[in-house]
Design a protein around this motif. Structure first.
Motif, PDB file in Angstrom:
ATOM      1  N   GLN A  81      28.124  -1.539 108.933  1.00 34.66           N
ATOM      2  CA  GLN A  81      27.267  -1.289 110.020  1.00 34.66           C
ATOM      3  C   GLN A  81      27.399  -2.188 111.140  1.00 34.66           C
ATOM      4  OE1 GLN A  81      23.889  -2.944 110.468  1.00 34.66           O
ATOM      5  NE2 GLN A  81      23.454  -1.723 112.432  1.00 34.66           N
ATOM      6  N   SER A  82      27.251  -3.473 110.843  1.00 39.31           N
ATOM      7  CA  SER A  82      27.294  -4.390 111.943  1.00 39.31           C
ATOM      8  C   SER A  82      28.903  -4.427 112.860  1.00 39.31           C
ATOM      9  CB  SER A  82      27.018  -5.777 111.604  1.00 39.31           C
ATOM     10  OG  SER A  82      27.952  -6.286 110.368  1.00 39.31           O
ATOM     11  N   LYS A  83      29.947  -4.411 111.853  1.00 37.58           N
ATOM     12  CA  LYS A  83      31.338  -4.185 112.290  1.00 37.58           C
ATOM     13  C   LYS A  83      31.569  -2.994 113.083  1.00 37.58           C
ATOM     14  CE  LYS A  83      33.175  -7.717 110.141  1.00 37.58           C
ATOM     15  NZ  LYS A  83      34.060  -9.120 110.576  1.00 37.58           N
ATOM     16  N   VAL A  84      30.953  -1.839 112.776  1.00 32.98           N
ATOM     17  CA  VAL A  84      31.265  -0.629 113.483  1.00 32.98           C
ATOM     18  C   VAL A  84      30.398  -0.699 114.674  1.00 32.98           C
ATOM     19  CG1 VAL A  84      30.967   1.890 113.407  1.00 32.98           C
ATOM     20  CG2 VAL A  84      31.958   0.698 111.160  1.00 32.98           C
ATOM     21  N   PRO A  89      30.853   1.122 120.800  1.00 32.02           N
ATOM     22  CA  PRO A  89      29.501   1.323 121.709  1.00 32.02           C
ATOM     23  C   PRO A  89      28.812   2.645 121.363  1.00 32.02           C
ATOM     24  CG  PRO A  89      31.410   0.630 123.091  1.00 32.02           C
ATOM     25  CD  PRO A  89      31.892   1.039 121.894  1.00 32.02           C
ATOM     26  N   TYR A  90      29.248   3.505 120.881  1.00 34.67           N
ATOM     27  CA  TYR A  90      28.533   4.864 120.748  1.00 34.67           C
ATOM     28  C   TYR A  90      27.625   4.656 119.493  1.00 34.67           C
ATOM     29  CZ  TYR A  90      27.921   9.656 118.886  1.00 34.67           C
ATOM     30  OH  TYR A  90      27.495  10.974 118.266  1.00 34.67           O
ATOM     31  N   GLY A 102      17.257   6.771 121.432  1.00 36.83           N
ATOM     32  CA  GLY A 102      17.976   7.490 120.637  1.00 36.83           C
ATOM     33  C   GLY A 102      18.255   7.425 119.417  1.00 36.83           C
ATOM     34  N   LEU A 103      19.111   7.945 118.928  1.00 32.75           N
ATOM     35  CA  LEU A 103      19.501   7.731 117.367  1.00 32.75           C
ATOM     36  C   LEU A 103      20.300   6.227 117.191  1.00 32.75           C
ATOM     37  CD1 LEU A 103      21.522  11.069 116.860  1.00 32.75           C
ATOM     38  CD2 LEU A 103      19.294  10.442 115.832  1.00 32.75           C
ATOM     39  N   SER A 104      19.734   5.560 115.992  1.00 29.98           N
ATOM     40  CA  SER A 104      20.300   4.194 115.919  1.00 29.98           C
ATOM     41  C   SER A 104      21.674   4.442 114.916  1.00 29.98           C
ATOM     42  CB  SER A 104      19.350   3.624 114.853  1.00 29.98           C
ATOM     43  OG  SER A 104      19.152   4.160 113.574  1.00 29.98           O
ATOM     44  N   SER A 105      22.154   3.344 114.837  1.00 33.37           N
ATOM     45  CA  SER A 105      23.499   3.132 114.092  1.00 33.37           C
ATOM     46  C   SER A 105      23.256   3.498 112.784  1.00 33.37           C
ATOM     47  CB  SER A 105      24.010   1.585 114.628  1.00 33.37           C
ATOM     48  OG  SER A 105      23.232   0.687 113.752  1.00 33.37           O
ATOM     49  N   LEU A 106      22.229   3.129 112.104  1.00 41.77           N
ATOM     50  CA  LEU A 106      21.972   3.542 110.623  1.00 41.77           C
ATOM     51  C   LEU A 106      21.953   4.979 110.305  1.00 41.77           C
ATOM     52  CD1 LEU A 106      18.999   0.698 109.886  1.00 41.77           C
ATOM     53  CD2 LEU A 106      21.418   0.765 109.190  1.00 41.77           C
ATOM     54  N   LYS A 142      34.129   9.226 115.121  1.00 43.50           N
ATOM     55  CA  LYS A 142      34.275   7.852 115.767  1.00 43.50           C
ATOM     56  C   LYS A 142      33.953   6.985 114.478  1.00 43.50           C
ATOM     57  CE  LYS A 142      32.717   8.857 120.249  1.00 43.50           C
ATOM     58  NZ  LYS A 142      33.704   8.166 120.930  1.00 43.50           N
ATOM     59  N   PHE A 143      33.388   7.079 113.546  1.00 44.28           N
ATOM     60  CA  PHE A 143      33.069   6.071 112.442  1.00 44.28           C
ATOM     61  C   PHE A 143      34.599   5.998 111.624  1.00 44.28           C
ATOM     62  CE2 PHE A 143      32.456   5.808 107.754  1.00 44.28           C
ATOM     63  CZ  PHE A 143      31.681   4.375 107.823  1.00 44.28           C
ATOM     64  N   VAL A 144      35.341   7.019 111.246  1.00 47.16           N
ATOM     65  CA  VAL A 144      36.619   7.043 110.516  1.00 47.16           C
ATOM     66  C   VAL A 144      37.426   6.341 111.606  1.00 47.16           C
ATOM     67  CG1 VAL A 144      38.573   8.205 110.081  1.00 47.16           C
ATOM     68  CG2 VAL A 144      36.227   8.946 109.249  1.00 47.16           C
ATOM     69  N   LYS A 145      37.863   6.537 112.939  1.00 44.68           N
ATOM     70  CA  LYS A 145      38.442   5.896 113.904  1.00 44.68           C
ATOM     71  C   LYS A 145      38.180   4.346 113.609  1.00 44.68           C
ATOM     72  CE  LYS A 145      39.827   9.694 116.828  1.00 44.68           C
ATOM     73  NZ  LYS A 145      39.629  10.274 118.046  1.00 44.68           N
TER      74      LYS A 145
END
Length: 249
Positions: A81-84, A89-90, A102-106, A142-145
Motif C-alpha cells: 500500500q505504501s509503495k503503490v 498519485p491516483y 474521497g476514497l482512500s488507498s486502502l 492502475k494497481f497492476v501497472k
C-alpha cells in the motif's frame, strides 16, 4: 422543419410548430437516456469501517483472519500500500470540489486485490467498501501497472549469477547437487469456459482447466512462470512450449 407548398399561412405555421415540438421531444428523450443516476456512497464511512475491521489497535478481525481473507500478512499489505501510494498519485486520498474526502488507498487497493485473488465482479465490494464499479476497474488497472513498475526488477525476473550460485550451494547442501528449483504444472479450473472450447481445455481433471507451469526454489520463491495452455496438454507438452530453456537454447 418541413415546409409544404401551400397558399395557406396557417398551414405553414402549424407544420412548423409541430416540427419544432417533435425536435424538442427527441432532444429531451436523448437527454433522459444520457443522464446518469448519482449514488451517494459516503466513502469516508466505508474507509472508517474497513480500518476498524482490520487496521485498528486492536482490530475487529485478528491477523489470522486477515491472512486468510487477503492471502497475505498485514505487514506485507501495508508495504504494498505504501509503495503503490507513493508511486501512483491516483491512490492518494483527495478532496473533491466540495471539499469532501474521497476514497482512500486502502479501499482502492483492497478492491483491486479482491478482484485479482477471488475473481469477483467489480461491484462486489461496493456495499462494504463504498466504491463504484467504474472506480474499482480503474483502480485494478492502475494497481497492476504500479505493481509491475515497482516490483518487476526484484520479483518478476529470471535468476542472475548471484542467485544461481546461491541456489546451487543450497541444493548441494540439501543433497541435490546441480539443482536450481522444482518445476511442476498446475491446473486452474476455468468455470466460465465457453462451450465450444471445453473439449480443448478438458483433460484428466474432467473439467475445463488452464495450465500454469512454475519453477520454485526451496524458499517458495518463483523463478519462472508460464501460464495459459489448455488443460488437455500434459507436462511434457507444456515444457516443450515454455520459455524455461530459451536462454540455454
Amino acid at each position: 422543419m418541413i415546409l409544404y407548398d401551400s397558399d395557406s399561412d396557417d398551414e405553414l405555421e402549424i407544420v412548423t410548430i409541430a416540427s419544432m415540438e417533435a425536435e424538442s421531444s427527441l432532444r429531451s428523450q436523448h437527454a433522459a437516456r444520457k443522464r446518469r443516476e448519482f449514488v451517494w456512497r459516503n466513502p469516508l464511512q466505508g474507509h472508517q469501517r474497513f480500518f476498524l475491521d482490520y487496521f485498528a489497535d486492536p482490530p475487529v478481525y485478528p491477523p489470522k483472519l486477515f491472512r486468510r481473507r487477503f492471502r497475505m500478512n498485514r505487514s506485507l499489505f501495508l508495504r504494498i500500500q505504501s509503495k503503490v501510494e507513493a508511486y501512483e498519485p491516483y491512490f492518494v486520498q483527495k478532496r473533491n470540489g466540495a471539499g469532501v474526502l474521497g476514497l482512500s488507498s486502502l479501499q482502492k487497493i483492497t478492491a483491486a486485490l479482491r478482484m485479482l485473488v477471488y475473481g469477483v465482479a467489480a461491484d462486489f465490494m461496493d456495499e462494504y467498501l463504498r466504491i463504484g464499479e467504474s472506480t474499482a476497474m480503474k483502480s485494478l488497472k492502475k494497481f497492476v501497472k504500479a505493481m509491475v513498475a515497482i516490483f518487476s526488477d526484484e520479483y518478476l525476473r529470471s535468476p542472475n549469477n548471484d542467485d544461481i550460485a546461491r541456489l546451487l550451494t543450497v541444493g548441494e547442501s540439501r543433497g541435490f547437487p546441480g539443482m536450481l528449483g522444482s518445476i511442476d504444472c498446475m491446473h486452474w479450473t476455468w468455470k466460465n469456459c465457453p462451450t465450444a472450447w471445453k473439449g480443448m481445455y478438458t483433460g484428466h481433471a474432467h473439467e475445463p482447466t488452464i495450465i500454469l507451469e512454475a519453477v520454485a526454489s526451496y524458499d517458495l520463491w518463483i523463478w519462472h512462470a508460464f501460464f495459459g495452455l489448455p488443460g488437455s496438454n500434459n507436462d511434457i507438452n507444456v515444457l516443450e512450449r515454455s520459455s524455461v530453456f530459451t536462454e540455454l537454447a
